[in-house]
Scaffold this motif. Structure first.
Motif, PDB file in Angstrom:
ATOM      1  N   TRP A   1       0.852  -1.204   0.000  1.00  0.00           N
ATOM      2  CA  TRP A   1       0.000   0.000   0.000  1.00  0.00           C
ATOM      3  C   TRP A   1       0.873   1.233   0.000  1.00  0.00           C
ATOM      4  O   TRP A   1       2.088   1.145   0.196  1.00  0.00           O
ATOM      5  CB  TRP A   1      -0.949  -0.032   1.217  1.00  0.00           C
ATOM      6  CG  TRP A   1      -1.749  -1.305   1.321  1.00  0.00           C
ATOM      7  CD1 TRP A   1      -1.662  -2.251   2.296  1.00  0.00           C
ATOM      8  CD2 TRP A   1      -2.747  -1.791   0.389  1.00  0.00           C
ATOM      9  NE1 TRP A   1      -2.536  -3.283   2.042  1.00  0.00           N
ATOM     10  CE2 TRP A   1      -3.223  -3.029   0.891  1.00  0.00           C
ATOM     11  CE3 TRP A   1      -3.295  -1.303  -0.795  1.00  0.00           C
ATOM     12  CZ2 TRP A   1      -4.201  -3.783   0.236  1.00  0.00           C
ATOM     13  CZ3 TRP A   1      -4.276  -2.045  -1.451  1.00  0.00           C
ATOM     14  CH2 TRP A   1      -4.715  -3.263  -0.937  1.00  0.00           C
TER      15      TRP A   1
ATOM     16  N   PHE B   1      -3.294  -0.401   4.639  1.00  0.00           N
ATOM     17  CA  PHE B   1      -4.346   0.057   3.724  1.00  0.00           C
ATOM     18  C   PHE B   1      -5.102   1.232   4.363  1.00  0.00           C
ATOM     19  O   PHE B   1      -5.434   1.184   5.556  1.00  0.00           O
ATOM     20  CB  PHE B   1      -5.320  -1.095   3.453  1.00  0.00           C
ATOM     21  CG  PHE B   1      -6.501  -0.698   2.600  1.00  0.00           C
ATOM     22  CD1 PHE B   1      -6.387  -0.653   1.213  1.00  0.00           C
ATOM     23  CD2 PHE B   1      -7.729  -0.374   3.190  1.00  0.00           C
ATOM     24  CE1 PHE B   1      -7.487  -0.279   0.427  1.00  0.00           C
ATOM     25  CE2 PHE B   1      -8.815  -0.009   2.410  1.00  0.00           C
ATOM     26  CZ  PHE B   1      -8.698   0.043   1.030  1.00  0.00           C
TER      27      PHE B   1
ATOM     28  N   ASP C   1      -5.451   4.625  -0.224  1.00  0.00           N
ATOM     29  CA  ASP C   1      -5.381   3.492  -1.157  1.00  0.00           C
ATOM     30  C   ASP C   1      -6.745   3.244  -1.791  1.00  0.00           C
ATOM     31  O   ASP C   1      -6.831   2.949  -2.991  1.00  0.00           O
ATOM     32  CB  ASP C   1      -4.914   2.230  -0.423  1.00  0.00           C
ATOM     33  CG  ASP C   1      -3.489   2.351   0.070  1.00  0.00           C
ATOM     34  OD1 ASP C   1      -2.574   2.483  -0.765  1.00  0.00           O
ATOM     35  OD2 ASP C   1      -3.289   2.324   1.303  1.00  0.00           O
TER      36      ASP C   1
ATOM     37  N   TYR D   1      -1.181  -3.867  -7.339  1.00  0.00           N
ATOM     38  CA  TYR D   1      -1.760  -2.987  -6.299  1.00  0.00           C
ATOM     39  C   TYR D   1      -3.284  -2.935  -6.444  1.00  0.00           C
ATOM     40  O   TYR D   1      -4.028  -3.109  -5.473  1.00  0.00           O
ATOM     41  CB  TYR D   1      -1.128  -1.609  -6.474  1.00  0.00           C
ATOM     42  CG  TYR D   1      -1.689  -0.475  -5.652  1.00  0.00           C
ATOM     43  CD1 TYR D   1      -1.628  -0.481  -4.257  1.00  0.00           C
ATOM     44  CD2 TYR D   1      -2.237   0.645  -6.287  1.00  0.00           C
ATOM     45  CE1 TYR D   1      -2.113   0.598  -3.521  1.00  0.00           C
ATOM     46  CE2 TYR D   1      -2.716   1.717  -5.555  1.00  0.00           C
ATOM     47  CZ  TYR D   1      -2.653   1.687  -4.174  1.00  0.00           C
ATOM     48  OH  TYR D   1      -3.135   2.757  -3.451  1.00  0.00           O
TER      49      TYR D   1
ATOM     50  N   GLY E   1      -6.410  -4.409  -4.015  1.00  0.00           N
ATOM     51  CA  GLY E   1      -7.608  -3.667  -3.604  1.00  0.00           C
ATOM     52  C   GLY E   1      -8.872  -4.441  -3.945  1.00  0.00           C
ATOM     53  O   GLY E   1      -9.763  -4.598  -3.103  1.00  0.00           O
TER      54      GLY E   1
END
Ligand code: GTB
Length: 217
Positions: free
Chosen positions: A155, A160, A164, A189, A193
Motif C-alpha cells: 500500500w 491500507f 489506497d 496494487y 484492492g
C-alpha cells in the motif's frame, strides 16, 4: 442512523463498478456501515429534487440525518473520519493518508478522465488518432511516478487506508484501456484492492443493480 447514497439506476458501465458510487460503497463496506441506495435515472439527476442534494446533478450523494454530502472524495473522507479502519490514528500518518486521497482525485484522476472525455467527445474527429496517444502519454507519466513511489510495498503508506481506496478506485477506471498492464506493480496494487472482501461486497451490490443478480448467481 443508516445513511442513503445515490447511484445510477442503469450504469453506462454495465455493472463494471467504474461509476463513483463504487468508491463510496467500498468505504461503507470497509467500515462496516450498512447503507441504503436510492437509484436515480439520468433525467431525475437533473431535477430540482436531486440538485438540492447535488448542485451539479450527479451521483453519488450521501444523506445521513440532516447531513447531505456530494463529491465521492468528501464522502469517503467523512466516513473515514467517523469510523475506525480507513485512517491511521497517528496524526502524521493520518495527514499522509489524506494527502493520498487528494493525490488520487487531483493529480492521478484528471488525465484518466481526459482519456475518457477525448474518447467520448472527440472519438469521431479527424484529429483523434493523433490526440489519443498524447493523452495516454500524460497518463503514463503519472503511472510511472506512482509505481516508482509504491515500489514493492503493498500500500502507499503503511497499512491500507482511504488513500489506497481512492487511488485504487481511480486506477480501476483505466482497466478498459489496458494501460495499467504496462505497470505490473500498479496492476498488482489494484488487484490487492479488488481482492479485499469489502471491495467484493461493494462490487456485488452495484453489479446486482445492473444485472438483477449476484456475480456468481
Ligand atoms: N467529482 C465528482 C465525484 O467524485 O463525486 C464527480 C461525480 C461524477 O462525475 N458523477 C458521474 C455522473 O453523475 C457518475 S461517475 N455523471 C452523470 C452526469 O454528469 O450527468 C462517472 C462515470 C460515469 C460512467 C462511467 N462508466 O460508464 O464507465 C464511469 C464513471
Amino acid at each position: 442512523m443508516t445513511p442513503t447514497i445515490t447511484a445510477f439506476e442503469r450504469s453506462p458501465d454495465r455493472g463494471q463498478g467504474l461509476a463513483r458510487d463504487m468508491r463510496v460503497r467500498w468505504a461503507l463496506e470497509e467500515v462496516g456501515q450498512t447503507y441504503a441506495v436510492r437509484l436515480v435515472s439520468f433525467a431525475a439527476m437533473k431535477e430540482p429534487a436531486h440538485r438540492a442534494l447535488h448542485p451539479f446533478g450527479q451521483i453519488p450523494t450521501y444523506e445521513e440525518g440532516d447531513l447531505v454530502l456530494f463529491e465521492s472524495g468528501a464522502i469517503v473522507f467523512h466516513l473515514a473520519q467517523h469510523h475506525a479502519g480507513l485512517l491511521p490514528d497517528d496524526a502524521n500518518a493520518r495527514a499522509r493518508a489524506i494527502t493520498w486521497m487528494f493525490a488520487a482525485v487531483n493529480t492521478v484522476e484528471p488525465p484518466i478522465l481526459d482519456l475518457q472525455t477525448v474518447k467520448l467527445l472527440e472519438g469521431d474527429k479527424s484529429w483523434y488518432p493523433q490526440r489519443r496517444p498524447l493523452v495516454e502519454d500524460r497518463i503514463r507519466v503519472r503511472l510511472a511516478e506512482l509505481s516508482a513511489r509504491l515500489g514493492d510495498a503493498d500500500w502507499l503508506d503503511g497499512a491500507f487506508s482511504a488513500g489506497d481506496l481512492m487511488m485504487v478506485a481511480v486506477l480501476l477506471r483505466l482497466k478498459p484501456s489496458g494501460l495499467l498492464n504496462e505497470y505490473p506493480r500498479l496492476s498488482a496494487y489494484v488487484a490487492r484492492g479488488e481482492a479485499r472482501p469489502a471491495y467484493q461486497r461493494a462490487f456485488a451490490a452495484q453489479w446486482a443493480v445492473f444485472t438483477g443478480k449476484s456475480p456468481t448467481g
